[in-house]
Design an enzyme around this catalytic site. Structure first.
Site, PDB file in Angstrom:
ATOM      1  N   GLU A 159       0.822  -1.219   0.000  1.00  0.00           N
ATOM      2  CA  GLU A 159       0.000   0.000   0.000  1.00  0.00           C
ATOM      3  C   GLU A 159       0.851   1.262   0.000  1.00  0.00           C
ATOM      4  OE1 GLU A 159      -2.066  -0.441   3.717  1.00  0.00           O
ATOM      5  OE2 GLU A 159      -3.379  -2.022   2.985  1.00  0.00           O
ATOM      6  N   CYS A 195      -2.237  33.656  10.697  1.00  0.00           N
ATOM      7  CA  CYS A 195      -1.929  34.345  11.949  1.00  0.00           C
ATOM      8  C   CYS A 195      -1.486  33.393  13.045  1.00  0.00           C
ATOM      9  CB  CYS A 195      -3.164  35.133  12.382  1.00  0.00           C
ATOM     10  SG  CYS A 195      -3.707  36.193  11.056  1.00  0.00           S
TER      11      CYS A 195
HETATM   12  N1  LLP Z   1      -1.440   1.896   4.511  1.00  0.00           N
HETATM   13  C1  LLP Z   1      -1.915   2.349   5.682  1.00  0.00           C
HETATM   14  C2  LLP Z   1      -2.783   1.473   6.477  1.00  0.00           C
HETATM   15  C3  LLP Z   1      -1.582   3.641   6.115  1.00  0.00           C
HETATM   16  O1  LLP Z   1      -2.062   4.072   7.280  1.00  0.00           O
HETATM   17  C4  LLP Z   1      -0.744   4.463   5.330  1.00  0.00           C
HETATM   18  C5  LLP Z   1      -0.397   5.822   5.757  1.00  0.00           C
HETATM   19  C6  LLP Z   1      -0.288   3.953   4.097  1.00  0.00           C
HETATM   20  C7  LLP Z   1      -0.642   2.659   3.733  1.00  0.00           C
HETATM   21  C8  LLP Z   1       0.578   4.740   3.180  1.00  0.00           C
HETATM   22  O2  LLP Z   1       1.793   5.105   3.743  1.00  0.00           O
HETATM   23  P1  LLP Z   1       2.893   5.816   2.827  1.00  0.00           P
HETATM   24  O3  LLP Z   1       3.351   4.792   1.816  1.00  0.00           O
HETATM   25  O4  LLP Z   1       2.263   6.974   2.167  1.00  0.00           O
HETATM   26  O5  LLP Z   1       3.945   6.203   3.766  1.00  0.00           O
HETATM   27  N2  LLP Z   1       0.356  12.776   6.774  1.00  0.00           N
HETATM   28  C9  LLP Z   1       1.630  12.140   7.051  1.00  0.00           C
HETATM   29  C10 LLP Z   1       1.646  10.686   6.621  1.00  0.00           C
HETATM   30  C11 LLP Z   1       0.537   9.857   7.204  1.00  0.00           C
HETATM   31  C12 LLP Z   1       0.530   8.426   6.771  1.00  0.00           C
HETATM   32  C13 LLP Z   1      -0.671   7.716   7.275  1.00  0.00           C
HETATM   33  N3  LLP Z   1      -0.819   6.357   6.846  1.00  0.00           N
HETATM   34  C14 LLP Z   1       2.747  12.937   6.399  1.00  0.00           C
HETATM   35  O6  LLP Z   1       2.466  13.961   5.775  1.00  0.00           O
HETATM   36  O7  LLP Z   1       3.913  12.603   6.540  1.00  0.00           O
END
Ligand code: LLP
Length: 421
Positions: free
Chosen positions: A275, A346
């Site tokens: 994922e 702000c």
């Molecule tokens: N699968 C699940 C169950 C997840 O919770 C996440 C991300 C992913 C896959 C994908 O992860 P990635 O490959 O994108 O690292 N807003 C934060 C990142 C939050 C990630 C949440 N879950 C940021 O801006 O760094």
């Protein structure tokens, strides 16, 4: 690697000059490169070559319908965490058989929407959620393929707000309790156990935590099979990190990650699902902003931009670093200045970078935030009543607005003042 390069001194997205887009849509805006998105999906697909697998793009990273359609057309599956994301994936043409439903708190209503529309599998995160899904599935007269997300108690060594695989985190069922939970799940008439799910965190820059978690998943799979469960799929989550700073050493490549998958779970004969979100979308996007003012402060210079924390919250929320570059390449040899790069919101937290060195920047200059394609637009808000900024997709020499900037009137029209007021 991405497709944002300087040509004749001007930053381009593929074959389109950034100022041309700015002239058409105004600033600030997000711009995504189709070639980069395609390349990153392909790199993951290749990393698992030879194993039965499905790359399920984590929609949360960038859920624009055009992005989803582009990836879906390449055969990507989708990992969704809400009915909204599920409906986006479907609207982009991705069939239910390629959509997995993750998330720690799916409501019955969300389950119903996914079951009615068709779903590849639901990744369960707790016993009460399992019982709720049984109830919904039974009321609809369907049988749902499920996995259980296990929490392997592994430290992903990433920012604490995005680490998910330690026992103190809210995610999954403790791996020690997994066999019991599988037993209860298998006893439900409308749930069919198909696999095991794990996701230990995001922006991982080291493969060791993956190795540790996947080794535990392999052991569990063997125990579950011995208990009589048919485990034919492993959902290994996402989380592989991207290089946010050109000057830092790059995180491991998807091919190296693929080698860890093969080494830890390859012998089990399971279909592998992964994922990835950030690694597909992150470096496929820029946020482009314009300087409004250059302000001399006490011992520092502030670059005040027309973009703010509501448009790109990662620096304020995770102390995240984004490389910030001028859109017009500076003359070589100019002495660098140091700037605190801020938005107009702000709050002092509305700071993108402190003491960042850049060649001199003037008012009206365009600057670009790199690696803003993931967790950028999707996390934006209208805080300070700043309308959401538009999104643009470039493919070769063509570009299109894939989400328009709402007008002030549209923004205001969403509120209603009751007539008794
Ligand atoms: N699968 C699940 C169950 C997840 O919770 C996440 C991300 C992913 C896959 C994908 O992860 P990635 O490959 O994108 O690292 N807003 C934060 C990142 C939050 C990630 C949440 N879950 C940021 O801006 O760094």
């Amino acid at each position: 690697m991405d497709h944002f390069n300087y040509r004749a001194g001007l930053l381009h997205a593929e074959d389109v000059a950034i100022p041309e887009i700015a002239g058409t849509v105004g600033t600030p805006f997000y711009v995504y490169s189709a070639a980069t998105l395609r390349r990153h999906f392909q790199v993951f697909d290749d990393a698992l070559a030879g194993m039965d697998h499905l790359v399920c793009y984590a929609v949360k990273a960038n859920s624009n319908l055009a992005v989803l359609k582009l990836l879906g057309d390449m055969g990507a599956g989708m990992d969704v965490v809400s009915a909204g994301e599920y409906l986006r994936a479907k609207a982009a043409g991705v069939p239910g058989e390629r959509i997995v439903f993750s998330g720690v708190g799916k409501t019955r209503e969300e389950m119903r929407i996914a079951l009615e529309g068709g779903i590849r599998q639901v990744n369960l995160e707790s016993e009460p959620e399992m019982l709720a899904l049984q109830e919904v599935a039974s009321s609809l007269g369907v049988t749902v393929p499920v996995t259980i997300r296990v929490n392997p108690d592994v430290d992903a060594k990433t920012h604490e707000k995005i680490a998910t695989g330690k026992s103190e985190n809210k995610f999954g069922i403790p791996i020690a309790r997994a066999r019991g939970a599988y037993g209860e799940t298998a006893a439900q008439p409308n749930l069919r156990v198909v696999g095991v799910d794990v996701h230990i965190g995001s922006q991982l820059t080291d493969l060791a935590p993956y190795r540790a978690a996947y080794t535990k998943v392999a052991e569990l799979t063997e125990q579950l099979r011995a208990d009589g469960h048919e485990i034919s799929r492993l959902d290994l989550g996402g989380g592989l990190g991207i290089p946010y700073e050109a000057s830092n050493t790059a995180p491991p490549l998807p091919a190296d990650y693929g080698a860890v998958v093969r080494e830890t779970v390859g012998q089990l004969g399971c279909e592998i699902e992964i994922e990835p979100g950030r690694l597909i979308a992150g470096n496929a996007g820029l946020m482009v902003a314009r300087t409004i003012y250059v302000k001399q402060g006490e011992g520092r210079k502030f670059l005040i931009l027309d973009a703010a924390m509501n448009d790109l919250v990662r620096p304020a929320m995770y102390e995240a670093h984004h490389d910030i570059v001028p859109v017009i390449a500076p003359e070589p040899g100019l002495e660098q200045e140091h700037y605190d790069i801020v938005g107009p919101v702000c709050e002092s937290g509305d700071t993108f970078a402190k003491a960042r060195s850049l060649a001199p920047v003037g008012p009206e200059d365009l600057i670009a935030f790199r690696s803003a394609g993931a967790y950028g637009a999707v996390m934006a808000s209208e805080y300070n009543s700043r309308p959401l900024i538009p999104e643009v997709l470039v493919d070769g020499d063509q570009f299109a607005v894939v989400r328009a900037r709402p007008s002030y009137a549209e923004m205001l029209a969403r509120d209603a003042v009751p007539d008794w007021l």
